[in-house]
Write a protein that holds these residues in place. Sequence first.
Motif, PDB file in Angstrom:
ATOM      1  N   HIS A  53       0.671  -1.321  -0.210  1.00 12.96           N
ATOM      2  CA  HIS A  53       0.092   0.079   0.089  1.00 12.96           C
ATOM      3  C   HIS A  53       1.209   1.489  -0.216  1.00 12.96           C
ATOM      4  O   HIS A  53       1.909   0.935   1.055  1.00 12.96           O
ATOM      5  CB  HIS A  53      -1.142   0.603   1.118  1.00 12.96           C
ATOM      6  CG  HIS A  53      -2.636  -0.898   1.202  1.00 12.96           C
ATOM      7  ND1 HIS A  53      -3.337  -0.322   0.389  1.00 12.96           N
ATOM      8  CD2 HIS A  53      -2.341  -2.220   1.026  1.00 12.96           C
ATOM      9  CE1 HIS A  53      -4.208  -1.610   0.267  1.00 12.96           C
ATOM     10  NE2 HIS A  53      -3.669  -2.205   0.895  1.00 12.96           N
ATOM     11  N   VAL A  74      -1.630  -2.043  -5.141  1.00 17.95           N
ATOM     12  CA  VAL A  74      -2.285  -1.943  -4.250  1.00 17.95           C
ATOM     13  C   VAL A  74      -2.705  -0.388  -4.287  1.00 17.95           C
ATOM     14  O   VAL A  74      -0.842   0.308  -4.334  1.00 17.95           O
ATOM     15  CB  VAL A  74      -2.678  -2.642  -3.820  1.00 17.95           C
ATOM     16  CG1 VAL A  74      -3.714  -3.887  -3.542  1.00 17.95           C
ATOM     17  CG2 VAL A  74      -1.505  -2.360  -2.631  1.00 17.95           C
ATOM     18  N   GLN A  83      -7.830   1.995  -6.334  1.00 20.88           N
ATOM     19  CA  GLN A  83      -7.930   1.902  -4.577  1.00 20.88           C
ATOM     20  C   GLN A  83      -8.911   3.357  -4.100  1.00 20.88           C
ATOM     21  O   GLN A  83     -10.163   3.302  -3.934  1.00 20.88           O
ATOM     22  CB  GLN A  83      -6.948   1.325  -4.281  1.00 20.88           C
ATOM     23  CG  GLN A  83      -7.350   1.464  -3.026  1.00 20.88           C
ATOM     24  CD  GLN A  83      -6.521   0.404  -2.017  1.00 20.88           C
ATOM     25  OE1 GLN A  83      -5.775  -0.288  -2.720  1.00 20.88           O
ATOM     26  NE2 GLN A  83      -7.073   0.006  -1.130  1.00 20.88           N
ATOM     27  N   GLY A 118      -6.343  -1.846  -9.136  1.00 17.68           N
ATOM     28  CA  GLY A 118      -6.598  -2.330  -7.615  1.00 17.68           C
ATOM     29  C   GLY A 118      -5.769  -1.067  -6.134  1.00 17.68           C
ATOM     30  O   GLY A 118      -5.744  -0.334  -6.011  1.00 17.68           O
ATOM     31  N   GLU A 119      -6.515  -2.158  -5.017  1.00 19.31           N
ATOM     32  CA  GLU A 119      -7.199  -3.492  -4.928  1.00 19.31           C
ATOM     33  C   GLU A 119      -8.793  -3.321  -4.674  1.00 19.31           C
ATOM     34  O   GLU A 119      -8.794  -2.004  -4.482  1.00 19.31           O
ATOM     35  CB  GLU A 119      -6.610  -3.795  -3.919  1.00 19.31           C
ATOM     36  CG  GLU A 119      -7.868  -4.701  -2.519  1.00 19.31           C
ATOM     37  CD  GLU A 119      -7.371  -4.783  -1.840  1.00 19.31           C
ATOM     38  OE1 GLU A 119      -7.755  -5.710  -0.495  1.00 19.31           O
ATOM     39  OE2 GLU A 119      -6.377  -3.729  -0.663  1.00 19.31           O
ATOM     40  N   LEU A 120      -9.406  -3.769  -5.018  1.00 22.89           N
ATOM     41  CA  LEU A 120     -10.909  -3.367  -5.237  1.00 22.89           C
ATOM     42  C   LEU A 120     -11.901  -3.629  -5.002  1.00 22.89           C
ATOM     43  O   LEU A 120     -11.661  -5.519  -4.729  1.00 22.89           O
ATOM     44  CB  LEU A 120     -11.377  -3.482  -7.592  1.00 22.89           C
ATOM     45  CG  LEU A 120     -10.543  -2.985  -7.904  1.00 22.89           C
ATOM     46  CD1 LEU A 120     -11.105  -2.935  -9.453  1.00 22.89           C
ATOM     47  CD2 LEU A 120     -10.684  -0.664  -7.932  1.00 22.89           C
ATOM     48  N   HIS A 121     -12.279  -3.491  -3.673  1.00 17.96           N
ATOM     49  CA  HIS A 121     -12.564  -4.753  -3.115  1.00 17.96           C
ATOM     50  C   HIS A 121     -14.643  -4.558  -3.264  1.00 17.96           C
ATOM     51  O   HIS A 121     -15.209  -3.597  -3.451  1.00 17.96           O
ATOM     52  CB  HIS A 121     -13.148  -3.436  -1.375  1.00 17.96           C
ATOM     53  CG  HIS A 121     -12.088  -3.855  -0.390  1.00 17.96           C
ATOM     54  ND1 HIS A 121     -11.128  -3.121  -0.741  1.00 17.96           N
ATOM     55  CD2 HIS A 121     -11.275  -4.082   0.306  1.00 17.96           C
ATOM     56  CE1 HIS A 121      -9.655  -3.062   0.141  1.00 17.96           C
ATOM     57  NE2 HIS A 121     -10.047  -3.388   0.863  1.00 17.96           N
ATOM     58  N   SER A 130      -6.053 -11.138  -3.936  1.00 14.05           N
ATOM     59  CA  SER A 130      -6.056 -10.059  -2.533  1.00 14.05           C
ATOM     60  C   SER A 130      -6.417 -11.857  -1.468  1.00 14.05           C
ATOM     61  O   SER A 130      -7.211 -11.818  -1.627  1.00 14.05           O
ATOM     62  CB  SER A 130      -6.364  -9.032  -2.438  1.00 14.05           C
ATOM     63  OG  SER A 130      -6.254  -7.797  -3.454  1.00 14.05           O
ATOM     64  N   CYS A 169      -1.578  -2.080   5.296  1.00 13.79           N
ATOM     65  CA  CYS A 169      -3.345  -1.174   5.625  1.00 13.79           C
ATOM     66  C   CYS A 169      -2.945  -0.521   6.530  1.00 13.79           C
ATOM     67  O   CYS A 169      -2.580  -0.991   8.074  1.00 13.79           O
ATOM     68  CB  CYS A 169      -3.691  -1.430   4.581  1.00 13.79           C
ATOM     69  SG  CYS A 169      -4.677  -3.304   5.483  1.00 13.79           S
TER      70      CYS A 169
END
Length: 321
Positions: A45, A72, A93, A136-139, A204, A276
């Motif tokens: 991150h 990410v 993100q 990314g990072e796509l939640h 992830s 993170c």
Amino acid sequence: MTRSFFRAIAMVFITCAAATGLAQTLDPKSVELAKTVPIADIHMHTYSRNGPSTAEVVERMTANNIRWGGGVGDLRIDIADALRGRHIPAAGQREFAESFIRQGASALIETENVYFRDLFRDAHDMFAKGTIKGFGELHTNNENSGPQPFRRKIKTDNPVIRKFYTIANEFGGFVQLHTQHNAEFTEDILRLSEDFPNTTTILSHCLPHGQPEDLANLFKQRKNIMCEMSATGELHNRLARVNRPGRAYSANGLRPKWKALIEEFPDRIMLGSDTCCGWDAHYGEAITEIRTNLLPYLRFDVIEQVAYKNALRVFKLDAGR
């Protein structure tokens, strides 16, 4: 007590030890290589707000022999300039998070969302110039695997995610997804990976709540699905104050089913730190955990592939050391 009784007790102990990794015999060559092998951190991150400085990022990477990093977080040009060919620049993100915070989960499937509009407009040029290599990072589903205020659940195969895949597909890019395993996700990701064969999906944390057999099922059906193993040990549970053992590995070693998965699909697994959420100070601990509790338990010929060679191939990174 009879001899058969003691034999039965011994078998119980051996079975329990094998389940926790205690029965694994380590190859001295693997132990030594795990200490020194360069690592590509696929879940590194780099926040713009309250994140570490460029100098701090480079210092931590150097101290822990992390030769490549990214995948990410916020897109930071300063870090990209410092790392150059060792960087894995990603976008999306920040836009995903801002949209969720300000508009809620329903906005995350709207392609005309103001937070996505500029990114989609500029992404082709960013790929062409090498400013990004993926998203990314796509939640899409972290309802049981993230900080409470940040949790949401949306369908993975939705118009916005399809737009990310469409753009990445044109440039052989990647999409890194944070989502939990369930039957709907399996259908979604198999469909997306078939519709966009030039896009590499990176799962992830090797798919929170997924088991090795779930990942094996995906790997067998699609060549363009991979996963990275951040937050699958004990450290992140301790930091989150969750009383739960490491999902894939712990101080007792790498769980046998995870070892079997990695060694059956050594070209599909990568590594990540995921410090993170204000945990930057624990970066060294995250890497040490990987070097002591995960890598030494792998076959000698697999360690380098998982540690960095897969990343060099997927992200077309500078192999120079």
